[in-house]
Design an enzyme around this catalytic site. Sequence first.
Site, PDB file in Angstrom:
ATOM      1  N   LYS A  18       0.825  -1.211   0.000  1.00 20.37           N
ATOM      2  CA  LYS A  18       0.000   0.000   0.000  1.00 20.37           C
ATOM      3  C   LYS A  18       0.861   1.263   0.000  1.00 20.37           C
ATOM      4  O   LYS A  18       0.645   2.177  -0.802  1.00 20.37           O
ATOM      5  CB  LYS A  18      -0.896  -0.044   1.237  1.00 20.37           C
ATOM      6  CG  LYS A  18      -2.074   0.885   1.208  1.00 20.37           C
ATOM      7  CD  LYS A  18      -3.069   0.497   2.296  1.00 20.37           C
ATOM      8  CE  LYS A  18      -2.382   0.505   3.648  1.00 20.37           C
ATOM      9  NZ  LYS A  18      -2.930  -0.414   4.626  1.00 20.37           N
TER      10      LYS A  18
ATOM     11  N   GLU B 127      -1.393   6.871  11.740  1.00 16.66           N
ATOM     12  CA  GLU B 127      -0.165   6.199  11.323  1.00 16.66           C
ATOM     13  C   GLU B 127       0.781   6.033  12.508  1.00 16.66           C
ATOM     14  O   GLU B 127       0.765   6.820  13.451  1.00 16.66           O
ATOM     15  CB  GLU B 127       0.538   7.022  10.238  1.00 16.66           C
ATOM     16  CG  GLU B 127      -0.209   7.089   8.931  1.00 16.66           C
ATOM     17  CD  GLU B 127      -0.109   5.803   8.145  1.00 16.66           C
ATOM     18  OE1 GLU B 127       0.925   5.576   7.508  1.00 16.66           O
ATOM     19  OE2 GLU B 127      -1.068   5.015   8.184  1.00 16.66           O
ATOM     20  N   ARG B 128       1.648   5.042  12.420  1.00 11.54           N
ATOM     21  CA  ARG B 128       2.699   4.894  13.413  1.00 11.54           C
ATOM     22  C   ARG B 128       3.760   5.971  13.182  1.00 11.54           C
ATOM     23  O   ARG B 128       3.994   6.388  12.046  1.00 11.54           O
ATOM     24  CB  ARG B 128       3.350   3.514  13.324  1.00 11.54           C
ATOM     25  CG  ARG B 128       2.380   2.365  13.558  1.00 11.54           C
ATOM     26  CD  ARG B 128       3.042   1.023  13.234  1.00 11.54           C
ATOM     27  NE  ARG B 128       2.088  -0.072  13.340  1.00 11.54           N
ATOM     28  CZ  ARG B 128       1.271  -0.464  12.351  1.00 11.54           C
ATOM     29  NH1 ARG B 128       1.298   0.194  11.192  1.00 11.54           N
ATOM     30  NH2 ARG B 128       0.449  -1.468  12.514  1.00 11.54           N
TER      31      ARG B 128
END
Length: 476
Positions: free
Chosen positions: A166, A192-193
């Site tokens: 992705k 998101e991390r």
Amino acid sequence: MADASHDKEPSGHLTAIHGSVVDVRFPQGVLPAVNEGIAIDRDEPTPLMAEVQQHLDPVTIRAVALGNTAGLARGTSARALGAPIRVPVGGAVLGRLLNAVGEPADRGPELPPGTVFRPIHASAPALKRLGASQEIFHTGIKVIDLLAPLVKGGKAAMFGGAGVGKTVLIMELIRTTVEHHSGISVFAGIGERSREGHELLLELRESGVLARTALVFGQMNEPPGARWRAGLTALTIAEHFRDEKHENVLLLIDNVYRLVQAGGEVSGLLGRLPSRVGYQPTLASEIAELEERIASVAGAAITSIQAVYVPADDFTDPAVAEIFSHLDSSIVLSREMASEATYPAVDPLASTSSLLDPRLVGEAHYRIAQDVRRTIAHYRNLQEIIALLGIEELGAVDRQAVKRARRLMRFLTQPFMVTVAFTGKEGRTVEIADTLAGCRAILDGESDNWAESSLYMIGGLEEARERERASAKATS
């Protein structure tokens, strides 16, 4: 972040703090409106930004903080900004990583004086302003351009889990937009991390496209308010380039489902009763607030590609179904294809587009796409028989269909510019005419006697012909 003066802002004070939600009391008659920004003083260089969500009584509002509320105390002063939260836009944000309220989060210099600010809440473009053209947005990625074409000013969703390519696909689309469409890319990382945001920033810098890209992150470790509004901040930046600079913008959002989850957390904190499957009752309006502003106007367009996580692979989930109602194209990434190193791992049968219409893409494109789908679908129907009995047990017509389907699937693989460091293969951008010519030739049997490896990870079919000629020369 706000650029208004503080002299005329009505002041109040905190009366309660419930995690990320705060209650603020104001003097009689100066109650700020819903969606208006609140600046809360704290022992840091910048105030804590919050957004009004409810009026509790004639003098008290309830607001959602867009930052950490640790250390706040009752009685702390707060100012109503008189308008929605404003974030920086324009050239100053290109090449920068910002948080949900527009503050630099990349340890770079402060934004320059004179930076333009714009409120994160705005109306969708009026119908009379919307662009009437149905111009196809060519990505240079064969499988997307052929089977799930995008339109300028349209919205596409990319469904896929972890490890199916992705992020690589998103980065390739950013590069394509900057290099071939001379446009701007805006990336919204929602939930998101921290590691993923850092890696994306480094990779964009190394690939040379960061100067035409703005990054906005509401990271996983941030309060729900920050994740909830990061998408609107990124969209506000994109709208400025569309409306003021008349530039085409690619807006990438990863992940829209995390935005829905953040909205659900906020809804719970505000005391709203949950709706279907535990989602917030405002689910439809929250998604529409974002999606309806993504549009094409005369002379410029915002084209959006969004990653969507599908919980338990249930496409009837209320959040997924609501997102679907706003889309033009859906790109489904297959874990099975990724495990076979078929990259990009876009499922040619599950991926669809409402734009795959002969009136838009042309009769030839439409027929080739349908023939490709039909051939691959026939092969998949035969896979179980092949696994049990072997391909030799099939009839001549079925064997020919299997041979061509396997070559089509190899041809639809493609090396990317952003993966050169990992694969050693130079990336390819393929014109739609070359994609159609290659698929037509394979469907007509030109490659029936070629090795499948000749079609794997190439650009146009001419590259496969050269591989075959080189192979024939080497064996002669």
